[in-house]
Design a protein around this motif. Structure first.
Motif, PDB file in Angstrom:
ATOM      1  N   ALA A 268       0.826  -1.208   0.000  1.00 39.34           N
ATOM      2  CA  ALA A 268       0.000   0.000   0.000  1.00 39.34           C
ATOM      3  C   ALA A 268       0.859   1.257   0.000  1.00 39.34           C
ATOM      4  N   LEU A 269       1.923   1.263   0.808  1.00 39.63           N
ATOM      5  CA  LEU A 269       2.816   2.421   0.863  1.00 39.63           C
ATOM      6  C   LEU A 269       3.481   2.654  -0.489  1.00 39.63           C
ATOM      7  N   MET A 270       3.884   1.570  -1.151  1.00 40.37           N
ATOM      8  CA  MET A 270       4.513   1.699  -2.469  1.00 40.37           C
ATOM      9  C   MET A 270       3.536   2.276  -3.482  1.00 40.37           C
ATOM     10  N   ILE A 271       2.294   1.783  -3.490  1.00 34.49           N
ATOM     11  CA  ILE A 271       1.287   2.274  -4.435  1.00 34.49           C
ATOM     12  C   ILE A 271       1.016   3.755  -4.206  1.00 34.49           C
ATOM     13  N   ILE A 272       0.881   4.152  -2.948  1.00 31.81           N
ATOM     14  CA  ILE A 272       0.590   5.550  -2.625  1.00 31.81           C
ATOM     15  C   ILE A 272       1.728   6.462  -3.078  1.00 31.81           C
ATOM     16  N   ILE A 273       2.968   6.042  -2.850  1.00 38.06           N
ATOM     17  CA  ILE A 273       4.118   6.863  -3.248  1.00 38.06           C
ATOM     18  C   ILE A 273       4.236   6.944  -4.765  1.00 38.06           C
ATOM     19  N   VAL A 274       4.161   5.779  -5.426  1.00 41.54           N
ATOM     20  CA  VAL A 274       4.321   5.731  -6.885  1.00 41.54           C
ATOM     21  C   VAL A 274       3.179   6.459  -7.588  1.00 41.54           C
ATOM     22  N   CYS A 275       1.973   6.319  -7.059  1.00 37.48           N
ATOM     23  CA  CYS A 275       0.789   6.889  -7.716  1.00 37.48           C
ATOM     24  C   CYS A 275       0.391   8.260  -7.182  1.00 37.48           C
ATOM     25  N   SER A 276       1.225   8.866  -6.356  1.00 41.24           N
ATOM     26  CA  SER A 276       0.868  10.174  -5.788  1.00 41.24           C
ATOM     27  C   SER A 276       0.567  11.221  -6.865  1.00 41.24           C
ATOM     28  N   PRO A 277       1.317  11.286  -7.988  1.00 39.43           N
ATOM     29  CA  PRO A 277       0.921  12.240  -9.042  1.00 39.43           C
ATOM     30  C   PRO A 277      -0.451  11.915  -9.613  1.00 39.43           C
TER      31      PRO A 277
END
Length: 463
Positions: free
Chosen positions: A281-290
């Motif tokens: 979840a943390l990876m998705i949030i960081i990668v998809c923040s834009p």
């Protein structure tokens, strides 16, 4: 484990060690031009190699193998072999470095391990069948006692016994039971003739079905078997609410059935799933923040109002939580006690919302629910309170899905059971898939569901 089971296990283990050393020697024969069994210098180099391989495999057998691997053809061989392969390579590499064996520098020592593991994988399930045909004396002769087993139960019992190294030699019960004859199960007499039967037949173990027998009679049968040195196993009555996965245990002096068992009941698997959920979840949030920012801007420009919609949903153990979603409608239902479901071509859905729902991007904020521990990446989808009440009335086992945290996607969704739940088939199939996931969870199943969610053609949600 009786003596015959022990000898059978020794035969299976001996096969593994013969296979291991054969693969190693054949590999060295083709790999090394100086290979020779009569050259003392070569043998001096090769013996440490063979010892390391055999000790490493022995360690894996003792500490990384379960009894079921050797006796049950339906056991998960692939998972067991892959786990063993990982440890095998690690142990051998560690010993090579520890003892500074230079000989390994001339040979790719990992390659024989892969060959051995592959051959072990494809041969083990057939070896037990071969031994049963050629050496039936390795299998334990068993006697079944009891008159309450149904025909279908007897079929499952006889097949299960064969998988674990048992041969059902006969039956003690009511003389007029014809179902046993259909299975070619020899009726040796009635229950009161146990002493006579054990005296006249070679029996290694006795299985007693106890549900229709008095405690006094069971004790008497056990004493008779003990007097002949015959081991006894008791078959208790099935629990009233039979599940596909259950375990029997003891609390104090009482036997207890644990129904609806799931791999997620274990502490280590629970920690593994939570760690994976948090990191993923943390990876998705960081990668998809834009992407989060871009979607928020489009939602605001398309329909003035809040960016997100936070309806209340039911989670683990029936707890209520706020489920984060991107807003896809111009007019949203009451987030606390809303009851209005989305319909096909719903006029409330905005232009941006239609795209978000079709691509499932409206679910992206739920990764924040995962970080908070309210949801998991994979699990049954969370339902509204009113929908939960509807399911509870129409599907008996519905609430079992609340044993674990709800997920962003799940086994039901990747198998096409997503979207509306109007018909009984839709409701039952969704719950059936959710329960199957709970009882059969594995880390690799979660990976498979994620892959199928992203790349699979399972979508039935048309609005």
């Amino acid at each position: 484990m009786n003596s015959k089971n022990r000898y059978l296990l020794i035969n299976l283990l001996a096969f593994e060690f013969v296979l291991l050393n054969s693969v190693l020697i054949i590999y060295l024969f083709f790999r090394l031009p100086e290979f020779s069994f009569i050259d003392p210098a070569f043998l001096k180099k090769m013996i440490p190699l063979i010892i390391i391989y055999n000790l490493s495999w022995l360690f894996i057998i003792l500490y990384n193998r379960e009894k079921e691997f050797y006796f049950d053809p339906d056991y998960n061989y692939l998972r067991s072999i892959l786990t063993s392969l990982f440890f095998f390579v690690g142990i051998v590499a560690t010993l090579v470095i520890l003892f500074k064996i230079r000989y390994f520098a001339r040979s790719t020592f990992i390659f024989p391990i892969f060959i051995f593991s592959y051959l072990n994988l494809i041969s083990h399930k057939y070896l037990l069948k071969y031994l049963k045909k050629r050496s039936s004396n390795l299998f334990s002769n068993t006697l079944l006692i009891g008159s309450d087993l149904e025909f279908s139960e007897l079929i499952g019992l006889t097949k299960g016994m064969a998988r674990f190294g048992y041969i059902l030699s006969g039956y003690l019960g009511d003389q007029d039971e014809q179902s046993k004859n259909v299975l070619n199960l020899k009726i040796l007499g009635n229950i009161n003739e146990l002493s006579k039967v054990l005296a006249n037949n070679s029996i290694d173990e006795v299985f007693i079905s106890v549900s229709q027998l008095e405690k006094r009679k069971i004790t008497e049968l056990i004493k008779i078997a003990d007097s002949f040195g015959v081991r006894v196993k008791l078959i208790p009555e099935y629990p009233l609410l039979m599940a596909s996965k259950f375990n029997a245990g003891t609390i104090g002096d009482f036997a207890v059935y644990k129904l609806r068992q799931s791999p997620l009941d274990n502490f280590n698997t629970t920690i593994l799933k939570r760690l994976f959920d948090f990191c993923f979840a943390l990876m998705i949030i960081i990668v998809c923040s834009p992407l989060y920012l871009l979607i928020g801007i489009f939602i605001y420009l398309d329909s003035r109002g809040p960016i997100t919609y936070t309806p209340y949903r039911k989670g683990e153990a029936g707890k209520t939580f706020k489920c984060y979603k991107f807003r896809t409608m111009s007019v949203c239902d009451n987030p606390v006690n809303g009851t209005k479901s989305t319909i096909v071509n719903d006029p409330r859905i905005t232009r941006v919302g239609k795209f978000l729902r079709k691509s499932d991007l409206d679910e992206l904020p739920q990764f924040f629910n995962v970080l908070k521990g309210e949801m998991s990446v994979i699990g049954p989808r969370p339902h509204r309170a009113n929908l939960q009440k509807d399911f509870r009335r129409s599907v008996n086992d519905y609430m079992v899905r609340s044993y674990i945290k709800p997920g962003i996607t799940g086994w039901a969704q990747v198998n096409g059971w997503r979207g509306p739940t109007v018909t009984n088939e839709q409701k039952n199939e969704r719950i059936k898939h959710d329960l199957w996931y709970i009882e059969n969870w594995s880390f690799w199943l979660d990976i498979k569901i994620i892959f199928r969610t992203i790349f699979g053609r399972h979508r039935k949600k048309a609005f």
